[in-house]
Enzyme design. Structure first.
Site, PDB file in Angstrom:
ATOM      1  N   ASP A 131       0.848  -1.188   0.000  1.00 49.14           N
ATOM      2  CA  ASP A 131       0.000   0.000   0.000  1.00 49.14           C
ATOM      3  C   ASP A 131       0.893   1.251   0.000  1.00 49.14           C
ATOM      4  O   ASP A 131       1.860   1.321   0.766  1.00 49.14           O
ATOM      5  CB  ASP A 131      -0.875  -0.035   1.271  1.00 49.14           C
ATOM      6  CG  ASP A 131      -1.885   1.093   1.327  1.00 49.14           C
ATOM      7  OD1 ASP A 131      -2.411   1.490   0.270  1.00 49.14           O
ATOM      8  OD2 ASP A 131      -2.167   1.560   2.457  1.00 49.14           O
ATOM      9  N   HIS A 168      -9.401   5.436  -1.196  1.00 52.79           N
ATOM     10  CA  HIS A 168      -8.549   5.448   0.001  1.00 52.79           C
ATOM     11  C   HIS A 168      -9.227   6.256   1.101  1.00 52.79           C
ATOM     12  O   HIS A 168     -10.177   6.999   0.859  1.00 52.79           O
ATOM     13  CB  HIS A 168      -7.188   6.077  -0.339  1.00 52.79           C
ATOM     14  CG  HIS A 168      -6.277   5.141  -1.068  1.00 52.79           C
ATOM     15  ND1 HIS A 168      -5.077   4.704  -0.552  1.00 52.79           N
ATOM     16  CD2 HIS A 168      -6.409   4.535  -2.273  1.00 52.79           C
ATOM     17  CE1 HIS A 168      -4.509   3.880  -1.416  1.00 52.79           C
ATOM     18  NE2 HIS A 168      -5.288   3.760  -2.475  1.00 52.79           N
ATOM     19  N   GLY A 169      -8.690   6.113   2.312  1.00 54.14           N
ATOM     20  CA  GLY A 169      -9.164   6.954   3.420  1.00 54.14           C
ATOM     21  C   GLY A 169     -10.582   6.651   3.845  1.00 54.14           C
ATOM     22  O   GLY A 169     -11.354   7.553   4.176  1.00 54.14           O
ATOM     23  N   SER A 191     -11.735   4.974   6.521  1.00 58.20           N
ATOM     24  CA  SER A 191     -12.078   5.030   7.954  1.00 58.20           C
ATOM     25  C   SER A 191     -12.813   6.320   8.250  1.00 58.20           C
ATOM     26  O   SER A 191     -12.370   7.401   7.848  1.00 58.20           O
ATOM     27  CB  SER A 191     -10.802   5.004   8.812  1.00 58.20           C
ATOM     28  OG  SER A 191     -10.187   3.753   8.724  1.00 58.20           O
ATOM     29  N   ALA A 193      -7.666   1.564   7.145  1.00 49.89           N
ATOM     30  CA  ALA A 193      -6.492   1.391   8.005  1.00 49.89           C
ATOM     31  C   ALA A 193      -6.752   1.913   9.415  1.00 49.89           C
ATOM     32  O   ALA A 193      -6.712   1.164  10.389  1.00 49.89           O
ATOM     33  CB  ALA A 193      -5.271   2.091   7.398  1.00 49.89           C
ATOM     34  N   THR A 194      -7.042   3.215   9.532  1.00 51.24           N
ATOM     35  CA  THR A 194      -7.129   3.841  10.861  1.00 51.24           C
ATOM     36  C   THR A 194      -8.128   3.145  11.785  1.00 51.24           C
ATOM     37  O   THR A 194      -7.832   2.922  12.966  1.00 51.24           O
ATOM     38  CB  THR A 194      -7.488   5.336  10.699  1.00 51.24           C
ATOM     39  OG1 THR A 194      -6.492   5.929   9.864  1.00 51.24           O
ATOM     40  CG2 THR A 194      -7.509   6.046  12.034  1.00 51.24           C
TER      41      THR A 194
HETATM   42  P1  13P Z   1      -7.734   5.245   6.509  1.00 53.57           P
HETATM   43  O1  13P Z   1      -6.590   5.126   7.449  1.00 53.57           O
HETATM   44  O2  13P Z   1      -8.349   6.578   6.525  1.00 53.57           O
HETATM   45  O3  13P Z   1      -8.716   4.132   6.686  1.00 53.57           O
HETATM   46  O4  13P Z   1      -7.143   5.080   5.031  1.00 53.57           O
HETATM   47  C1  13P Z   1      -6.748   3.820   4.598  1.00 53.57           C
HETATM   48  C2  13P Z   1      -5.971   3.899   3.346  1.00 53.57           C
HETATM   49  O5  13P Z   1      -6.261   4.635   2.432  1.00 53.57           O
HETATM   50  C3  13P Z   1      -4.832   2.998   3.229  1.00 53.57           C
HETATM   51  O6  13P Z   1      -4.182   3.164   2.019  1.00 53.57           O
HETATM   52 ZN    ZN Z   2      -4.388   5.192   1.284  1.00 48.68          ZN
END
Ligand code: 13P
Ligand code: ZN
Length: 280
Positions: free
Chosen positions: A82, A206-207, A209, A230-231
């Protein structure tokens, strides 16, 4: 089964109108949680590690863990780099056995991003491995990459980028950000629709969370085939461990298990929301 690439996985998601959940892991317990969720939900899944995580433990270690877990389950599992930040790291992951890589040249000028992404795509193709690239800037701070601010993906640039780089999937910037949102994000779903009209390869969000379930569903409806989380996993794991630690165990397995259970429940929920459940 053996690890699979993200190529067929994302094309199937595109064809059938769902998204594969892609979950960042940082240790064995998180990888176990994600794979247990995939097996329980009968869902294809992407497990991914960032450059920062690969400084904590090298690609061969994550490959060893993930392939050993994956071969025991029926659900297809891909292991993905990633936000790969260099050609060299992509090469190391390919040599270790990763079945998918991202090269994130979004900080570069368009032509430089194309050149770097094309180099990595050519290398990965030798291994039969697909590549995800990013165009536009997803806000927030992800791992080793500095917060670059928001710069949404331009549809015409995206079409040209995909053609010139030869990558197999594209991460787009439409208003999401990495990390914890300070205010509720507003997503430019119209822009996503416009990108979808001119770009044929699977699109990646992406992003995720902190997005609402409705926001994720509306992005999947507009052509997102892979959604990155991820977060929320980090928070869930840390909470589980923290609560177990308060009981003062002298057994690391006790808090690893608590964190793992929290992460599994979260991953199961997002698999349902993405429509991945039952698609393995
Ligand atoms: P978050 O941490 O906001 O969930 O984003 C995850 C992400 O885009 C990993 O590449
Ligand atoms: Zn990301």
């Amino acid at each position: 089964m053996a690890l699979t690439t993200t190529l067929e996985m994302l094309l199937d998601a595109q064809k059938r109108g769902y998204a594969v959940g892609a979950f960042n892991v940082e240790n064995m317990e998180m990888a176990q949680a994600v794979i247990r969720a995939a097996e329980k939900k009968d869902a294809p899944v992407v497990i991914q590690t960032t450059p920062g995580t690969l400084k904590y433990a090298e690609p061969a270690v994550f490959y060893g863990i993930v392939q050993a877990l994956a071969k025991k389950v029926k659900a297809p599992v891909a292991l993905h780099l990633d936000h790969g930040d260099s050609y060299e790291l992509a090469a190391r992951c390919l040599m270790a056995g990763y079945t998918s890589v991202m090269i994130d040249g979004s900080r570069l000028q368009l032509q430089d991003n194309i050149a770097l992404s094309a180099r990595v795509a050519a290398l990965a193709a030798l291994n039969g491995v697909p590549v995800e690239a990013e165009l536009g800037k997803v806000g927030g701070k992800e791992d080793t990459l500095a917060d670059q601010g928001d710069e949404y993906t331009n549809p015409a640039d995206a079409a040209a980028f995909v053609k010139a780089s030869g990558v197999q999937s594209l991460a787009v910037a439409i208003g999401t950000a990495h990390g914890v949102y300070k205010t509720k994000p507003v997503l430019d779903v119209k822009r996503l629709h416009a990108i979808r009209e001119v770009v044929e390869i699977p699109l990646v969000l992406h992003g995720a969370s902190g997005l609402s379930e409705e926001q994720v569903v509306s992005c999947v409806k507009e052509g997102i085939c892979k959604v990155n989380f991820a977060t929320e996993l980090r928070i869930a794991y840390t909470k589980g461990v923290g609560e177990a630690m308060a009981q003062k165990p002298i057994d690391p397995k006790a808090y690893g298990k608590a964190g793992r259970e929290r992460v599994q429940a979260l991953v199961e929920k997002w698999m349902d929301v993405c429509g991945a459940t039952g698609r393995a």
